[in-house]
Scaffold this motif. Structure first.
Motif, PDB file in Angstrom:
ATOM      1  N   GLY A 115       0.768  -1.236   0.000  1.00  9.40           N
ATOM      2  CA  GLY A 115       0.000   0.000   0.000  1.00  9.40           C
ATOM      3  C   GLY A 115       0.795   1.279   0.000  1.00  9.40           C
ATOM      4  O   GLY A 115       0.236   2.341   0.225  1.00  9.40           O
ATOM      5  N   GLY A 116       2.060   1.219  -0.269  1.00 10.86           N
ATOM      6  CA  GLY A 116       2.880   2.434  -0.248  1.00 10.86           C
ATOM      7  C   GLY A 116       3.358   2.844  -1.620  1.00 10.86           C
ATOM      8  O   GLY A 116       3.009   2.242  -2.637  1.00 10.86           O
ATOM      9  N   SER A 117       4.173   3.881  -1.635  1.00 10.73           N
ATOM     10  CA  SER A 117       4.610   4.468  -2.899  1.00 10.73           C
ATOM     11  C   SER A 117       6.053   4.130  -3.282  1.00 10.73           C
ATOM     12  O   SER A 117       6.436   4.313  -4.429  1.00 10.73           O
ATOM     13  N   LEU A 118       6.844   3.639  -2.368  1.00  8.62           N
ATOM     14  CA  LEU A 118       8.258   3.374  -2.623  1.00  8.62           C
ATOM     15  C   LEU A 118       8.463   1.932  -3.084  1.00  8.62           C
ATOM     16  O   LEU A 118       7.912   1.006  -2.494  1.00  8.62           O
ATOM     17  N   GLU A 119       9.252   1.752  -4.130  1.00 12.68           N
ATOM     18  CA  GLU A 119       9.579   0.414  -4.616  1.00 12.68           C
ATOM     19  C   GLU A 119      10.578  -0.243  -3.669  1.00 12.68           C
ATOM     20  O   GLU A 119      11.539   0.394  -3.230  1.00 12.68           O
ATOM     21  N   ASN A 120      10.336  -1.518  -3.350  1.00 12.50           N
ATOM     22  CA  ASN A 120      11.239  -2.335  -2.556  1.00 12.50           C
ATOM     23  C   ASN A 120      11.725  -1.632  -1.269  1.00 12.50           C
ATOM     24  O   ASN A 120      12.923  -1.499  -1.049  1.00 12.50           O
ATOM     25  N   PRO A 121      10.806  -1.211  -0.416  1.00 16.92           N
ATOM     26  CA  PRO A 121      11.202  -0.466   0.783  1.00 16.92           C
ATOM     27  C   PRO A 121      11.897  -1.354   1.809  1.00 16.92           C
ATOM     28  O   PRO A 121      11.663  -2.564   1.871  1.00 16.92           O
ATOM     29  N   THR A 122      12.741  -0.731   2.606  1.00 18.41           N
ATOM     30  CA  THR A 122      13.374  -1.417   3.731  1.00 18.41           C
ATOM     31  C   THR A 122      12.552  -1.147   4.986  1.00 18.41           C
ATOM     32  O   THR A 122      11.717  -0.234   5.021  1.00 18.41           O
ATOM     33  N   TYR A 123      12.799  -1.923   6.009  1.00 19.90           N
ATOM     34  CA  TYR A 123      12.123  -1.729   7.294  1.00 19.90           C
ATOM     35  C   TYR A 123      12.369  -0.313   7.816  1.00 19.90           C
ATOM     36  O   TYR A 123      11.445   0.357   8.270  1.00 19.90           O
ATOM     37  N   GLU A 124      13.594   0.132   7.717  1.00 20.06           N
ATOM     38  CA  GLU A 124      13.944   1.480   8.197  1.00 20.06           C
ATOM     39  C   GLU A 124      13.179   2.558   7.429  1.00 20.06           C
ATOM     40  O   GLU A 124      12.723   3.538   8.018  1.00 20.06           O
ATOM     41  N   GLN A 125      13.011   2.399   6.128  1.00 21.61           N
ATOM     42  CA  GLN A 125      12.260   3.371   5.334  1.00 21.61           C
ATOM     43  C   GLN A 125      10.784   3.375   5.710  1.00 21.61           C
ATOM     44  O   GLN A 125      10.175   4.435   5.851  1.00 21.61           O
ATOM     45  N   VAL A 126      10.206   2.206   5.868  1.00 24.38           N
ATOM     46  CA  VAL A 126       8.787   2.115   6.240  1.00 24.38           C
ATOM     47  C   VAL A 126       8.573   2.745   7.609  1.00 24.38           C
ATOM     48  O   VAL A 126       7.569   3.430   7.845  1.00 24.38           O
ATOM     49  N   CYS A 127       9.523   2.545   8.525  1.00 22.79           N
ATOM     50  CA  CYS A 127       9.397   3.090   9.884  1.00 22.79           C
ATOM     51  C   CYS A 127       9.490   4.616   9.944  1.00 22.79           C
ATOM     52  O   CYS A 127       9.165   5.203  10.976  1.00 22.79           O
ATOM     53  N   THR A 128       9.891   5.264   8.854  1.00 19.77           N
ATOM     54  CA  THR A 128       9.923   6.733   8.849  1.00 19.77           C
ATOM     55  C   THR A 128       8.519   7.319   8.761  1.00 19.77           C
ATOM     56  O   THR A 128       8.335   8.508   8.955  1.00 19.77           O
ATOM     57  N   ASP A 129       7.540   6.472   8.433  1.00 18.05           N
ATOM     58  CA  ASP A 129       6.144   6.899   8.303  1.00 18.05           C
ATOM     59  C   ASP A 129       5.932   7.788   7.074  1.00 18.05           C
ATOM     60  O   ASP A 129       4.986   8.553   7.011  1.00 18.05           O
ATOM     61  N   ARG A 130       6.847   7.680   6.082  1.00 23.83           N
ATOM     62  CA  ARG A 130       6.738   8.516   4.889  1.00 23.83           C
ATOM     63  C   ARG A 130       6.534   7.740   3.602  1.00 23.83           C
ATOM     64  O   ARG A 130       6.346   8.341   2.548  1.00 23.83           O
ATOM     65  N   THR A 131       6.558   6.424   3.660  1.00 25.41           N
ATOM     66  CA  THR A 131       6.424   5.644   2.423  1.00 25.41           C
ATOM     67  C   THR A 131       4.972   5.272   2.120  1.00 25.41           C
ATOM     68  O   THR A 131       4.663   4.889   0.996  1.00 25.41           O
ATOM     69  N   GLY A 132       4.109   5.332   3.127  1.00 27.22           N
ATOM     70  CA  GLY A 132       2.709   4.987   2.948  1.00 27.22           C
ATOM     71  C   GLY A 132       2.403   3.505   3.033  1.00 27.22           C
ATOM     72  O   GLY A 132       1.254   3.096   2.868  1.00 27.22           O
TER      73      GLY A 132
END
Length: 154
Positions: free
Chosen positions: A32-49
């Motif tokens: 459900g987010g906008s970033l391709e192949n996100p990492t746990y750290e990226q998702v935890c920023t609350d900015r990837t959706g």
């Protein structure tokens, strides 16, 4: 068949479903987010959706989708927006990601029924959305509680 749910911490969610008869396998990940192949750290920023999700492979002859929905509703608070217990952020939202029209209809009907039941004082805010790309996180997240010998906080 496949079902995907966001109900807070994916470690807890996976553990709940893994222990259910009729579940063939589980995997945690993001959807459900906008970033391709996100990492746990990226998702935890609350900015990837993305939402933290558990994807469940199940046998519908043993475990109907409606029973999976019951497990989903009974193991988190569907009235808190972007939060489950101590976990706060859009990645912890309550979400059903449907894979076909039948799942969509069942999820919407169950959400409406739950909202009208009087079980919760607040409105059910669970998102019911078409499944999109499922991104697997780093391997250590899969079956995390089993690997670490921990007990989930549900």
């Amino acid at each position: 068949m496949k079902a995907t749910f966001g109900m807070g911490c994916f470690w807890c969610s996976e553990d709940i479903f893994r222990r259910t008869k009729g579940v063939k396998s589980t995997a945690v990940g993001y959807m459900g987010g906008s970033l391709e192949n996100p990492t746990y750290e990226q998702v935890c920023t609350d900015r990837t959706g993305h939402a933290e999700v558990v994807q469940v492979e199940y046998d519908p002859a043993v475990l109907p989708y409606e029973q999976l929905l019951d497990i989903f509703w009974n193991n988190h608070d569907p009235t808190t927006l972007n939060r489950q217990g101590p976990d706060v952020g859009v990645q912890y939202r309550s979400a059903v990601f449907f894979h076909d029209a039948e799942q969509e209809a069942a999820a919407r009907k169950a959400k409406e029924r739950l909202g009208q039941s009087g079980r919760f004082k607040n409105k059910v805010v669970t998102e019911v959305t078409e499944a999109s790309k499922f991104w697997k996180p780093e391997d250590y997240h899969q079956q995390y509680y089993e690997k670490c010998g921990l007990r989930p906080h549900y």
